[in-house]
Write a protein that holds these residues in place. Structure first.
Motif, PDB file in Angstrom:
ATOM      1  N   LYS A 101      -0.117 -29.845   8.549  1.00 52.47           N
ATOM      2  CA  LYS A 101      -0.486 -29.145   7.318  1.00 52.47           C
ATOM      3  C   LYS A 101      -1.271 -30.060   6.379  1.00 52.47           C
ATOM      4  O   LYS A 101      -2.211 -29.615   5.701  1.00 52.47           O
ATOM      5  CB  LYS A 101       0.777 -28.633   6.630  1.00 52.47           C
ATOM      6  CG  LYS A 101       0.505 -27.741   5.429  1.00 52.47           C
ATOM      7  CD  LYS A 101       1.807 -27.184   4.860  1.00 52.47           C
ATOM      8  CE  LYS A 101       1.528 -26.285   3.664  1.00 52.47           C
ATOM      9  NZ  LYS A 101       2.790 -25.750   3.082  1.00 52.47           N
ATOM     10  N   ARG A 102      -0.877 -31.340   6.310  1.00 50.81           N
ATOM     11  CA  ARG A 102      -1.586 -32.290   5.432  1.00 50.81           C
ATOM     12  C   ARG A 102      -2.875 -32.821   6.063  1.00 50.81           C
ATOM     13  O   ARG A 102      -3.636 -33.548   5.434  1.00 50.81           O
ATOM     14  CB  ARG A 102      -0.695 -33.486   5.099  1.00 50.81           C
ATOM     15  CG  ARG A 102       0.681 -33.168   4.553  1.00 50.81           C
ATOM     16  CD  ARG A 102       0.668 -32.447   3.241  1.00 50.81           C
ATOM     17  NE  ARG A 102       2.027 -32.251   2.757  1.00 50.81           N
ATOM     18  CZ  ARG A 102       2.448 -31.180   2.101  1.00 50.81           C
ATOM     19  NH1 ARG A 102       1.603 -30.189   1.841  1.00 50.81           N
ATOM     20  NH2 ARG A 102       3.702 -31.081   1.703  1.00 50.81           N
ATOM     21  N   GLY A 103      -3.100 -32.488   7.337  1.00 51.24           N
ATOM     22  CA  GLY A 103      -4.329 -32.917   8.003  1.00 51.24           C
ATOM     23  C   GLY A 103      -4.327 -34.385   8.377  1.00 51.24           C
ATOM     24  O   GLY A 103      -5.398 -35.015   8.418  1.00 51.24           O
ATOM     25  N   LEU A 104      -3.147 -34.941   8.671  1.00 50.68           N
ATOM     26  CA  LEU A 104      -3.042 -36.361   8.989  1.00 50.68           C
ATOM     27  C   LEU A 104      -2.855 -36.587  10.489  1.00 50.68           C
ATOM     28  O   LEU A 104      -2.165 -35.817  11.157  1.00 50.68           O
ATOM     29  CB  LEU A 104      -1.847 -36.991   8.251  1.00 50.68           C
ATOM     30  CG  LEU A 104      -1.915 -37.005   6.717  1.00 50.68           C
ATOM     31  CD1 LEU A 104      -0.612 -37.570   6.150  1.00 50.68           C
ATOM     32  CD2 LEU A 104      -3.098 -37.843   6.234  1.00 50.68           C
ATOM     33  N   THR A 105      -3.448 -37.651  10.995  1.00 49.59           N
ATOM     34  CA  THR A 105      -3.174 -38.083  12.367  1.00 49.59           C
ATOM     35  C   THR A 105      -1.815 -38.757  12.392  1.00 49.59           C
ATOM     36  O   THR A 105      -1.245 -39.117  11.345  1.00 49.59           O
ATOM     37  CB  THR A 105      -4.235 -39.076  12.859  1.00 49.59           C
ATOM     38  OG1 THR A 105      -4.166 -40.263  12.041  1.00 49.59           O
ATOM     39  CG2 THR A 105      -5.636 -38.474  12.770  1.00 49.59           C
ATOM     40  N   GLN A 106      -1.265 -38.939  13.593  1.00 53.39           N
ATOM     41  CA  GLN A 106       0.012 -39.644  13.695  1.00 53.39           C
ATOM     42  C   GLN A 106      -0.104 -41.067  13.136  1.00 53.39           C
ATOM     43  O   GLN A 106       0.800 -41.553  12.451  1.00 53.39           O
ATOM     44  CB  GLN A 106       0.473 -39.669  15.151  1.00 53.39           C
ATOM     45  CG  GLN A 106       1.002 -38.341  15.651  1.00 53.39           C
ATOM     46  CD  GLN A 106       1.549 -38.427  17.065  1.00 53.39           C
ATOM     47  OE1 GLN A 106       1.041 -39.182  17.887  1.00 53.39           O
ATOM     48  NE2 GLN A 106       2.585 -37.641  17.348  1.00 53.39           N
TER      49      GLN A 106
END
Length: 416
Positions: A13-18
């Motif tokens: 949802k936040r658009g972050l990669t691992q």
């Protein structure tokens, strides 16, 4: 409760990669195991990840979640049965309540039903945008969410006239419904409609019979009438005109008996008139179609006017055919091309004996075919492909003729 599913949900949802989500907290491989619930992370790491992902850690009771889930399902029923006032009110109420929810399954359920709501209020761009967002959460789909995704994507594609794509999604939804034990008769009804649009009349007939039994059992009279109309259309296409007429008569009797269903009379009469036309009973067809026009009261008249013109053409009464073609073209828009407009124009060329001209050929190839190919109108395409094949054969242009004969054969193969 914070688990791996919630960590995954909010990271996407936040658009972050691992890597971005866990940098300075833990390794990527460790985060991957957390998200897959293959390990239980320490409270310290979970707290740091929640801070990074801005996850609220406040407790929401299971009872609250279950009650909200029921409210979302009730909202869907109001949308499905077009209870406009309740559907709009519940949308506003649920939006507020969902602000207190961080359960990924419940959020996904709300969003997938929201897709259906957007389709209902004809906000198709919003529906598409939300479907794309939900695709990012595919890893988290429950079977219920997947069922709704298939069904609503099918409806979205159907409303855009992408019938073949719609059929693929509705068949997936139908298969999953049987696995889940879900009884949603609208899926069978939509399969009736789509297969009819594609010209798969034997398939449509089977779906229509199944849907009719279901709607009769729950006393859904409007949908029962719709099923009788489809049965009439399918039997007419299969040349069983007597059985087709019996279904139209049943539909007419039901609509006349219930004042709330009289709005369905024009559609019944139009299709009944078309059935008479297909059977070569042009006089009976004209009587029914003119009654249909009276019921329409000037609304959506183009297709009925076009069919009246065709009846007069088949009766070789060219003066009347020309008059009705003129009436039809007056209520259509050349810029906003429709199947009704295409039929009126092609008939006009025939009535005025201009169907051998280059102007006719250009109209079919440059205007009619691109539109019909876009909406996948299989039967109309077969008709025009055959006409163009004959047109080119008569001009001894066999390469072009063979091109359209091949196109016709391809459409017949797809049907088989």
């Amino acid at each position: 409760m914070i688990d791996g599913k919630k960590i995954y949900f909010y990271r996407i949802k936040r658009g972050l990669t691992q890597k971005a989500a866990c940098e300075g907290i833990c390794s990527v491989s460790y985060l991957s195991k957390i998200e897959n619930n293959s390990i239980t992370a320490s409270p310290e790491i979970l707290q740091l990840l929640c801070g990074r992902l801005d996850i609220e850690t406040s407790y929401v009771s299971g009872e609250f979640i279950n009650n909200l889930k029921k409210e979302i399902h009730d909202w869907y029923e109001d949308i499905k049965y077009r209870n406009a006032e309740d559907a709009h009110r519940k949308y506003e109420e649920l939006q507020i309540q969902m602000n207190n929810v961080d359960d990924p399954d419940l959020i996904n359920l709300f969003q997938v039903i929201l897709v259906r709501y957007y389709i209902y209020i004809e906000e198709m761009n919003k529906a598409k945008e939300l479907l794309v967002q939900l695709t990012d959460m595919k890893k988290m789909y429950t079977e219920e969410i997947e069922f709704y995704i298939f069904q609503f994507t099918g409806l979205y594609e159907f409303l855009l006239d992408n019938y073949k794509t719609a059929l693929v999604y509705y068949k997936r939804a139908y298969g999953l419904a049987r696995t889940l034990g879900v009884k949603d008769h609208e899926i069978i009804y939509q399969l009736t409609s789509i297969t009819n649009k594609l010209g798969y009349f034997s398939q449509s007939l089977l779906y229509a019979k199944t849907a009719l039994d279901a709607f009769n059992a729950e006393a859904n009279y409007a949908r029962s009438i719709d099923c009788h109309i489809f049965l009439g259309i399918n039997y007419s296409r299969l040349k069983d005109f007597d059985t087709a007429r019996s279904h139209y008569v049943t539909a007419l009797n039901a609509a006349n008996f219930n004042p709330a269903l009289k709005r369905m009379l024009p559609n019944i009469l139009h299709n009944m008139g078309y059935s008479y036309f297909q059977a070569g009973k042009y006089g009976e067809s004209l009587n029914v179609l003119k009654e249909c026009l009276k019921k329409r009261r000037g609304i959506n008249t183009a297709t009925t006017i076009c069919l009246i013109a065709f009846n007069y053409y088949m009766k070789n009464e060219m003066k009347e055919a020309k008059q009705w073609i003129s009436k039809g073209l007056n209520v259509t828009d050349e810029e906003n091309i429709t199947t009704g407009y295409i039929r009126l124009k092609t008939l006009e060329y025939k009535v005025y004996e201009l169907d051998h001209t280059e102007e006719y050929q250009k109209f079919i190839e440059e205007k009619a075919l691109p539109f019909l190919e876009k909406i996948q109108d299989r039967l109309h395409l077969i008709e025009l492909y055959e006409e163009l094949a004959t047109y080119y054969s008569n001009k001894f242009l066999y390469k072009q003729a063979n091109h359209y004969y091949a196109a016709v054969n391809q459409l017949y193969k797809e049907h088989l």
